[in-house]
Design an enzyme around this catalytic site. Structure first.
Site, mmCIF file in Angstrom:
data_model
loop_
_atom_site.group_PDB
_atom_site.id
_atom_site.type_symbol
_atom_site.label_atom_id
_atom_site.label_comp_id
_atom_site.label_asym_id
_atom_site.label_seq_id
_atom_site.Cartn_x
_atom_site.Cartn_y
_atom_site.Cartn_z
ATOM 1 N N LYS A 35 -24.909 9.934 0.610
ATOM 2 C CA LYS A 35 -23.577 9.631 1.142
ATOM 3 C C LYS A 35 -23.490 10.050 2.606
ATOM 4 O O LYS A 35 -23.007 9.303 3.464
ATOM 5 C CB LYS A 35 -22.518 10.383 0.316
ATOM 6 C CG LYS A 35 -21.140 9.837 0.449
ATOM 7 C CD LYS A 35 -20.163 10.617 -0.393
ATOM 8 C CE LYS A 35 -20.217 10.265 -1.859
ATOM 9 N NZ LYS A 35 -19.393 11.141 -2.691
ATOM 10 N N ASN A 206 2.897 10.378 -8.345
ATOM 11 C CA ASN A 206 2.038 9.486 -9.128
ATOM 12 C C ASN A 206 2.588 9.280 -10.538
ATOM 13 O O ASN A 206 2.474 8.187 -11.098
ATOM 14 C CB ASN A 206 0.597 10.025 -9.170
ATOM 15 C CG ASN A 206 -0.181 9.612 -7.920
ATOM 16 O OD1 ASN A 206 0.339 8.914 -7.061
ATOM 17 N ND2 ASN A 206 -1.425 10.056 -7.819
ATOM 18 N N CYS A 258 -6.803 7.760 -9.835
ATOM 19 C CA CYS A 258 -5.673 8.676 -9.603
ATOM 20 C C CYS A 258 -4.612 8.634 -10.695
ATOM 21 O O CYS A 258 -4.428 9.633 -11.411
ATOM 22 C CB CYS A 258 -5.036 8.368 -8.255
ATOM 23 S SG CYS A 258 -6.226 8.508 -6.904
HETATM 24 C C1 UGA Z 1 -2.199 5.784 -6.052
HETATM 25 C C2 UGA Z 1 -0.845 6.010 -5.364
HETATM 26 O O1 UGA Z 1 -0.174 4.758 -5.210
HETATM 27 C C3 UGA Z 1 -1.042 6.664 -3.994
HETATM 28 O O2 UGA Z 1 0.230 6.929 -3.411
HETATM 29 C C4 UGA Z 1 -1.808 7.989 -4.200
HETATM 30 O O3 UGA Z 1 -2.054 8.636 -2.949
HETATM 31 C C5 UGA Z 1 -3.130 7.686 -4.866
HETATM 32 O O4 UGA Z 1 -2.900 7.048 -6.132
HETATM 33 C C6 UGA Z 1 -3.842 8.992 -5.070
HETATM 34 O O5 UGA Z 1 -3.393 9.806 -5.882
HETATM 35 O O6 UGA Z 1 -4.798 9.272 -4.341
HETATM 36 P P1 UGA Z 1 -4.119 3.954 -5.819
HETATM 37 O O7 UGA Z 1 -4.777 4.629 -6.987
HETATM 38 O O8 UGA Z 1 -4.920 3.565 -4.639
HETATM 39 O O9 UGA Z 1 -2.929 4.863 -5.259
HETATM 40 O O10 UGA Z 1 -3.505 2.617 -6.407
HETATM 41 P P2 UGA Z 1 -2.049 1.985 -6.599
HETATM 42 O O11 UGA Z 1 -1.779 1.022 -5.517
HETATM 43 O O12 UGA Z 1 -1.043 3.024 -6.869
HETATM 44 O O13 UGA Z 1 -2.303 1.170 -7.928
HETATM 45 C C7 UGA Z 1 -2.623 1.850 -9.135
HETATM 46 C C8 UGA Z 1 -2.747 0.879 -10.279
HETATM 47 O O14 UGA Z 1 -1.479 0.394 -10.656
HETATM 48 C C9 UGA Z 1 -3.616 -0.336 -10.030
HETATM 49 O O15 UGA Z 1 -4.452 -0.529 -11.156
HETATM 50 C C10 UGA Z 1 -2.619 -1.466 -9.894
HETATM 51 O O16 UGA Z 1 -3.151 -2.706 -10.282
HETATM 52 C C11 UGA Z 1 -1.515 -1.003 -10.822
HETATM 53 N N1 UGA Z 1 -0.186 -1.551 -10.500
HETATM 54 C C12 UGA Z 1 0.409 -1.250 -9.324
HETATM 55 C C13 UGA Z 1 0.470 -2.353 -11.429
HETATM 56 O O17 UGA Z 1 -0.050 -2.625 -12.538
HETATM 57 N N2 UGA Z 1 1.714 -2.839 -11.123
HETATM 58 C C14 UGA Z 1 2.325 -2.562 -9.951
HETATM 59 O O18 UGA Z 1 3.471 -3.035 -9.754
HETATM 60 C C15 UGA Z 1 1.657 -1.752 -9.030
#
Ligand code: UGA
Length: 444
Positions: A35, A206, A258
């Site tokens: 990495k 979260n 996450c």
């Molecule tokens: C998430 C949080 O959104 C961030 O704010 C946080 O910093 C991050 O975790 C972390 O703890 O590091 P992330 O895991 O990148 O971010 O992804 P998200 O955009 O939150 O999506 C998570 C999941 O929810 C995905 O599988 C997405 O497809 C799903 N999702 C999201 C839905 O099924 N419906 C929605 O309306 C939104």
């Protein structure tokens, strides 16, 4: 400022490159030689839009090493190592955080600031502060809210800064203000609080997002037995500013590194604290989320006539969300594997996640393009809403498949368009056909 970032995985690599972009001199430290070599050569070890450019742009101020002793050049040290779920329980594995702190201790100078960014159970920072304090350095907890796919933007222009410090610690606050001088100048809201609140801000944010997604997916379950359309329902309730439309997209549900592990770790911590009842709803949030995957398999079985055995299924999407190659706890990969388990002949593709998926699940058949995946398919299942899938042309696409049958696991296609092109279009939480009505309900 001179900054070290301990742990150069997703969070750390993005943070190190972003800190260099802000003008700081940064050393990134990781135990993984491969990495470190990749990052040092300007290559991102995972897909994140904008990161390769930042690694190259910042190369005069940014270096990567496996030698933690190099952190002694810095006076601010970010801890960005992983905090995975323990293999045999819901609890968070803090091994890497503790190891990073212990490795760093001999290289700290009085007055240094150690800044925790990893997501940890509430109470961790207070314990770690004791260890850090033995060197004359201080500790702050500064949770990260970046989203994969938007990680650079979220780091450079965060929507809020949260500093968890002991007794208001003005020196720690002043150092963090200097690190984030650009965001502070842009009047980014900044909350200075204690360790416990800072730790809880992260996991409760979260937990809230996961709850919002599972709420709309629970409505999808109701919609499925009543003939209602969950996407219209989300549009309508989302117009209430108190509710808001974001994170109300019904579909296959949440995955990634996450949300799933954070809600489980949060429940485990609540249990340790004797307040498990306060978070018992999160186990329902988790269960609703996992049920969506089963429902997706049921729907696919239904559209191919009741049995998946021997059916050719094209899987579009493997990443847990678009603009990412991350397949950790990916609903898409899980569904693909379950289809195979029922005897389907699955051919899967994804714009970025084929290699990461192959490493985890080598038994699946992977192809590079949508065309190859769709060739002679009895049904197409869309599992990750990449732009290129959302923009598929139903007429052109029809020529590739055996049967014009598509199951939209992310509610990201226009049903009218696909049906007009002769497709059987099905989706989670939406009526089976334009004419679908309250079938069973009228007779009850
Ligand atoms: C998430 C949080 O959104 C961030 O704010 C946080 O910093 C991050 O975790 C972390 O703890 O590091 P992330 O895991 O990148 O971010 O992804 P998200 O955009 O939150 O999506 C998570 C999941 O929810 C995905 O599988 C997405 O497809 C799903 N999702 C999201 C839905 O099924 N419906 C929605 O309306 C939104």
């Amino acid at each position: 400022m001179k900054i070290s970032v301990i742990g150069c995985g997703y969070l750390g690599a993005v943070h190190a490159a972003s800190m260099a972009k802000l003008g700081h001199t940064v050393v990134g430290v990781d135990v993984d030689e491969q990495k470190v070599a990749a990052l040092a050569a300007g290559h991102a070890p995972f897909f994140e839009p904008g990161l390769p450019e930042l690694l190259v742009e910042g190369k005069d101020r940014l270096r990567f090493t496996t030698d933690i002793a190099d952190a002694s050049e810095a006076s601010v040290h970010f801890i960005a190592v992983g905090t995975p779920q323990q293999p045999d329980s819901n609890a968070v594995d803090l091994t890497y955080v503790r190891a990073a702190i212990e490795a760093l201790l001999p290289h700290l100078t009085p007055g240094d600031l150690v800044v925790g960014k990893s997501t940890v159970p509430v109470g961790t920072a207070a314990q770690l502060a004791e260890r850090v304090g033995t060197t004359g350095a201080r500790l702050a907890w500064n949770p990260e809210f970046l989203r994969e796919g938007f990680a650079i933007q979220d780091t450079l222009s965060p929507d809020r800064l949260v500093y968890g410090v002991r007794d208001g610690d003005p020196a720690a606050v002043a150092i963090l203000d200097e690190v984030y001088a650009e965001a502070i100048a842009a009047e980014t809201p900044r909350i200075v609080t204690d360790y416990a609140t800072a730790e809880l801000v992260k996991v409760s944010a979260n937990a809230f997002l996961a709850t919002k997604i599972s709420f709309i997916n629970a409505m999808a379950e109701i919609a499925e037995v009543t003939g209602a359309d969950v996407t219209q329902l989300a549009d309508a309730i989302g117009l209430d500013a108190r509710i808001g439309r974001r994170f109300l997209n019904a579909g296959l549900g949440f995955g990634g590194g996450c949300l799933p592990k954070d809600i489980r770790g949060f429940m485990a911590r609540a249990e340790e604290l004797g307040v498990d009842q306060a978070l018992s709803f999160l186990s329902e949030v988790d269960a609703i989320n996992l049920r969506r995957r089963s429902r997706m398999v049921d729907l696919t079985r239904e559209v191919v006539g009741g049995s998946l055995a021997g059916k050719r299924i094209a899987v579009l999407g493997l990443a847990f969300k678009p603009d990412s190659d991350d397949v950790r706890d990916s609903p898409a990969l899980d569904v693909a594997i379950r289809l195979v388990a029922e005897g389907a002949s699955v051919v899967a593709t994804d714009p970025e996640a084929v290699e990461t998926a192959r490493r985890r699940r080598p038994e699946l058949t992977y192809v590079a393009t949508v065309e190859e995946a769709a060739a002679n398919a009895d049904a197409v299942v869309l599992l990750t809403e990449w732009r290129q899938y959302r923009e598929l042309d139903p007429d052109d696409f029809a020529a590739l498949v055996s049967e014009r049958t598509i199951v939209d696991g992310r509610n990201c296609l226009n049903p009218a368009l696909w049906r007009a092109a002769g497709w059987q279009y099905r989706a989670l939480g939406r009526p089976g056909a334009a004419t679908a009505q309250l079938a069973g309900v009228a007779s009850r």
